[in-house]
Design a protein around this motif. Sequence first.
Motif, PDB file in Angstrom:
ATOM      1  N   GLU A  47       2.206   6.309  -9.071  1.00 42.62           N
ATOM      2  CA  GLU A  47       1.850   7.141  -7.919  1.00 42.62           C
ATOM      3  C   GLU A  47       3.021   7.307  -6.960  1.00 42.62           C
ATOM      4  OE1 GLU A  47       0.055   2.975  -7.231  1.00 42.62           O
ATOM      5  OE2 GLU A  47       0.275   4.416  -8.872  1.00 42.62           O
ATOM      6  N   ILE A  48       3.930   6.302  -6.898  1.00 38.74           N
ATOM      7  CA  ILE A  48       5.101   6.419  -6.027  1.00 38.74           C
ATOM      8  C   ILE A  48       6.067   7.461  -6.589  1.00 38.74           C
ATOM      9  CG2 ILE A  48       7.129   5.192  -5.168  1.00 38.74           C
ATOM     10  CD1 ILE A  48       5.447   2.691  -4.944  1.00 38.74           C
ATOM     11  N   THR A  72       0.840  -1.196   0.000  1.00 37.81           N
ATOM     12  CA  THR A  72       0.000   0.000   0.000  1.00 37.81           C
ATOM     13  C   THR A  72       0.877   1.248   0.000  1.00 37.81           C
ATOM     14  OG1 THR A  72      -0.078   0.120   2.411  1.00 37.81           O
ATOM     15  CG2 THR A  72      -1.738  -1.265   1.320  1.00 37.81           C
ATOM     16  N   GLY A  73       0.239   2.393  -0.225  1.00 41.37           N
ATOM     17  CA  GLY A  73       0.984   3.651  -0.170  1.00 41.37           C
ATOM     18  C   GLY A  73       1.572   3.881   1.210  1.00 41.37           C
ATOM     19  N   TYR A 116       6.781  -5.115   2.502  1.00 38.89           N
ATOM     20  CA  TYR A 116       5.416  -5.543   2.839  1.00 38.89           C
ATOM     21  C   TYR A 116       5.144  -5.378   4.319  1.00 38.89           C
ATOM     22  CZ  TYR A 116       5.630  -7.773  -1.745  1.00 38.89           C
ATOM     23  OH  TYR A 116       5.772  -8.008  -3.069  1.00 38.89           O
ATOM     24  N   SER A 117       3.937  -4.912   4.622  1.00 42.71           N
ATOM     25  CA  SER A 117       3.517  -4.764   6.011  1.00 42.71           C
ATOM     26  C   SER A 117       2.459  -5.814   6.324  1.00 42.71           C
ATOM     27  CB  SER A 117       2.921  -3.371   6.246  1.00 42.71           C
ATOM     28  OG  SER A 117       1.682  -3.241   5.541  1.00 42.71           O
ATOM     29  N   ARG A 118       2.138  -5.927   7.576  1.00 44.03           N
ATOM     30  CA  ARG A 118       1.071  -6.839   8.003  1.00 44.03           C
ATOM     31  C   ARG A 118      -0.246  -6.478   7.316  1.00 44.03           C
ATOM     32  NH1 ARG A 118       0.515 -10.007  12.658  1.00 44.03           N
ATOM     33  NH2 ARG A 118      -1.671 -10.523  13.148  1.00 44.03           N
ATOM     34  N   THR A 119      -0.474  -5.188   7.140  1.00 40.63           N
ATOM     35  CA  THR A 119      -1.732  -4.721   6.533  1.00 40.63           C
ATOM     36  C   THR A 119      -1.872  -5.204   5.092  1.00 40.63           C
ATOM     37  OG1 THR A 119      -1.710  -2.746   7.927  1.00 40.63           O
ATOM     38  CG2 THR A 119      -3.111  -2.694   5.959  1.00 40.63           C
ATOM     39  N   SER A 120      -0.780  -5.118   4.295  1.00 46.44           N
ATOM     40  CA  SER A 120      -0.851  -5.534   2.894  1.00 46.44           C
ATOM     41  C   SER A 120      -1.047  -7.047   2.770  1.00 46.44           C
ATOM     42  CB  SER A 120       0.397  -5.097   2.138  1.00 46.44           C
ATOM     43  OG  SER A 120       1.555  -5.656   2.716  1.00 46.44           O
TER      44      SER A 120
END
Length: 667
Positions: free
Chosen positions: A133-134, A104-105, A192-196
């Motif tokens: 977008e990045i 995610t962003g 990568y995060s837990r959210t993604s």
Amino acid sequence: MKCAVHTEGASLIHFTQMAMETDTVSRPRIWAVGISRLRELFIDIAGAYADRAELDVVPLGFEDAASSIESAYDDRPDVVVAGGSNGAYLKSRVSVPVVVISPTGFDVMHALTKARREGASVALVTHGDTPGEIRRFLAAYGIDMICESYRSAQDAESLVLDLRDRGVDVVVGPGLVADLAADAGMSSVFLYSRTSVVAAFETALEVAQAMRREVARRNRLDNLLQHLRDGVVAVDAGGRIEAVNRRLAAALGIADASRAVGRALLDVAPELDGVLPDADGDVFGTVRGVSYAIHRGPLAGDGASGGTIFTFQESRAVERLDRSLRSRQGAQEFVARYRLEDVVGESESMERVRALVRRYAKSDATVLILGESGTGKEMVAQSMHRLSRRKDFPFVAMNCGAFPEALLESELFGYEEGAFTGARKGGKAGLIEAAHRGTLFLDEIGEMPPALQSRLLRVLQEREVIRLGSTEPTRVDIRVIAATHRTLAAGVADGSFRADLFYRINILSIALPPLRARSNDILPLATDLLMRAAKRERALATRVRSRDVAAQILTPLAHALQRYPWPGNVRELQNIMERIAVEITDLDVENGRPVALTLDELKGIAPEIFEAESQANVARSLRDLGRSVEADQVRASLAAFGGDREAVCKALGISKTTLWRRLNPKR
């Protein structure tokens, strides 16, 4: 909770929570494929999904992961979750859906912030092209950062080494890139995060559930398909089998219907080549010695582009169904076809008949129709029914002279199970019961055996019927119309017909005149009958397009039709019109010329009419000859008596009036 971790040696490590050790089969099966840091994140998150899915963490990548997925049979996953290049690789190489983890962003911003704290020179490495977008985000905030991308594991390894050589301190990227950077002595931040990952798992669950719903729907449809009595096969736009039921597979000699799916239909069953219809519709064809009615239609209503479905119905089954339907229609669907407008004739007697029909249709009283055979008694009865308040209910006709007594009784009154040898299981309702709320037409009632007359009398009096073998009466609401060509009063006199039944049915009466008594109606009626015959034959309808054409065809026959005595009445006239219709159908007529039959052709079609007319002419000629001879005799006598008429009358024994008539035979 059950979380299985697949390791390189194909061994399993289980983490078990007993409360969740049930019903894993009914839950979606998800494989989380990843190595290194992504694998650890999978394991950390897996426990939260134990009650919603059977989640297996597979620490493999690329070819090894693809091979493991494709070789799994009993525990094959519904959906695979993977990240970066691993996910892209699996997407093109496995037959199950693959959900690729997308950062995610927030993931990007968080990773870049952390990387800035660890080094001055930072590189963002992503699989595939760097998202636009990045790049726009970095440019908007003036962040100076290297953005690179890779396509494969080899690309990633070369890229990381190149970044090290270019003086990059920190690399931000997926697990593969982070591990390569660490191996190269560089700092790394896992992208990568837990959210993604949770988002990817949620998407995988939705995909798996949708797939399972689709599989369940397909299984229900397949179950329905397998239970159809006809053979069915569905093919895609390329002619490959999507589904085939066991009945058709057996007919085509296909041992395993499931293995035929995906193969070309004509490869599996080459005997169908040239047999299948080319367009939507029905054809008859023979496959392996069996005749079928083959129907072709679009699959899912999308036309040819969406595929095609073929149904194979054995011709013998179609014939049996047709016989069954005809039998049911004959026994249960009792409908009056004729209307009062179908009763043709402008004579005074026919006008009176139509007036009586209209008047009697308003009543429920029993009607007796009298008339010679072929005068249209049933047509009048049907017309009366259609004008009555019972028109929406059955019109049941029974010819009392067409059955032996025992059969007539069972057909009319019905019977219970076991009433006699051969009785149908469960019994059968008779025609009287079938006419409930409608009209019961008893044709040729004068031929009814005396034993049944008393039973019918009770039905008319009590409006209830008792089946053969039963003691329980059944109430019926019927209107009775009877017909006969006999003089029932004479039957009452000689004892062949019950007097009480005669008075019960002779409440209202209609007498139909014979055809010979209404000669002016013969030609219009013949024209109408020829038109009806024309409507039944397409080839004839194009030739006899109007009543004027029909009347013109019959003009040479008009005189003979009117002089013929018509012993068979309207039925006989109808037969002759059918003969004429057949001749007209086969007549060779030039285009544009009117249809016409010569007098000689008409004589060949209906010789009996012309023979009767010839006999009448002979009789008339003999009468004229006799009158001429008588006149000559009278003149000779007058000459002998010197013109004395009184003397002649006395000598011949005749009156003066007779004498005058014989002298003037043509007056």
